[in-house]
Scaffold this motif. Structure first.
Motif, mmCIF file in Angstrom:
data_model
loop_
_atom_site.group_PDB
_atom_site.id
_atom_site.type_symbol
_atom_site.label_atom_id
_atom_site.label_comp_id
_atom_site.label_asym_id
_atom_site.label_seq_id
_atom_site.Cartn_x
_atom_site.Cartn_y
_atom_site.Cartn_z
ATOM 1 N N LEU A 5 -27.692 -10.240 19.443
ATOM 2 C CA LEU A 5 -26.386 -10.004 18.834
ATOM 3 C C LEU A 5 -25.779 -8.684 19.302
ATOM 4 O O LEU A 5 -24.566 -8.586 19.491
ATOM 5 C CB LEU A 5 -26.495 -10.027 17.306
ATOM 6 C CG LEU A 5 -26.626 -11.407 16.669
ATOM 7 C CD1 LEU A 5 -26.826 -11.276 15.167
ATOM 8 C CD2 LEU A 5 -25.404 -12.253 16.964
ATOM 9 N N LEU A 9 -22.335 -8.329 21.251
ATOM 10 C CA LEU A 9 -21.317 -7.452 20.670
ATOM 11 C C LEU A 9 -20.769 -6.480 21.713
ATOM 12 O O LEU A 9 -19.555 -6.274 21.807
ATOM 13 C CB LEU A 9 -21.898 -6.685 19.485
ATOM 14 C CG LEU A 9 -20.950 -5.745 18.756
ATOM 15 C CD1 LEU A 9 -19.856 -6.539 18.068
ATOM 16 C CD2 LEU A 9 -21.710 -4.908 17.754
ATOM 17 N N TRP A 63 -16.653 -11.367 18.362
ATOM 18 C CA TRP A 63 -16.937 -9.974 18.019
ATOM 19 C C TRP A 63 -17.138 -9.816 16.505
ATOM 20 O O TRP A 63 -18.097 -9.198 16.059
ATOM 21 C CB TRP A 63 -15.777 -9.109 18.519
ATOM 22 C CG TRP A 63 -15.953 -7.644 18.359
ATOM 23 C CD1 TRP A 63 -16.718 -6.815 19.100
ATOM 24 C CD2 TRP A 63 -15.297 -6.823 17.388
ATOM 25 N NE1 TRP A 63 -16.578 -5.530 18.651
ATOM 26 C CE2 TRP A 63 -15.719 -5.511 17.612
ATOM 27 C CE3 TRP A 63 -14.396 -7.090 16.366
ATOM 28 C CZ2 TRP A 63 -15.269 -4.451 16.835
ATOM 29 C CZ3 TRP A 63 -13.948 -6.042 15.589
ATOM 30 C CH2 TRP A 63 -14.387 -4.738 15.837
ATOM 31 N N CYS A 66 -20.420 -11.451 15.366
ATOM 32 C CA CYS A 66 -21.576 -10.615 15.710
ATOM 33 C C CYS A 66 -21.735 -9.469 14.722
ATOM 34 O O CYS A 66 -22.853 -9.139 14.310
ATOM 35 C CB CYS A 66 -21.439 -10.058 17.124
ATOM 36 S SG CYS A 66 -21.758 -11.266 18.399
#
Length: 78
Positions: A5, A9, A63, A66
């Motif tokens: 993640l 990100l 985004w 995440c």
């Protein structure tokens, strides 16, 4: 899971920055001060601009997901 993640990100952050900078000025900013706004208003919205908008929204959603996922992992230790 956390590392995955975090990598997603960072990549989404970089892509979103690039996509936002690729957008054409809509007027009212520094680009219109030097005459760029007149040219932007004369040309219509192109297919490229519409696709760029879609890609920006998709990357923004990734985004946000995440960030939510990383917060849930940190809060609940999943």
């Amino acid at each position: 899971m956390t590392l995955t993640l975090q990598i997603i990100l960072v990549l989404a952050s970089i892509l979103m920055s690039v996509f936002v900078l690729l957008h054409r000025g809509k007027g009212g900013g520094l680009s219109s001060l030097f005459g760029g706004g007149v040219q932007a208003n004369l040309s219509g919205s192109t297919v490229v601009e519409k696709n760029l908008n879609r890609y920006t929204v998709i990357v923004a959603v990734i985004w946000i997901l995440c960030i939510i996922g990383l917060n849930l992992i940190q809060a609940y230790g999943l």
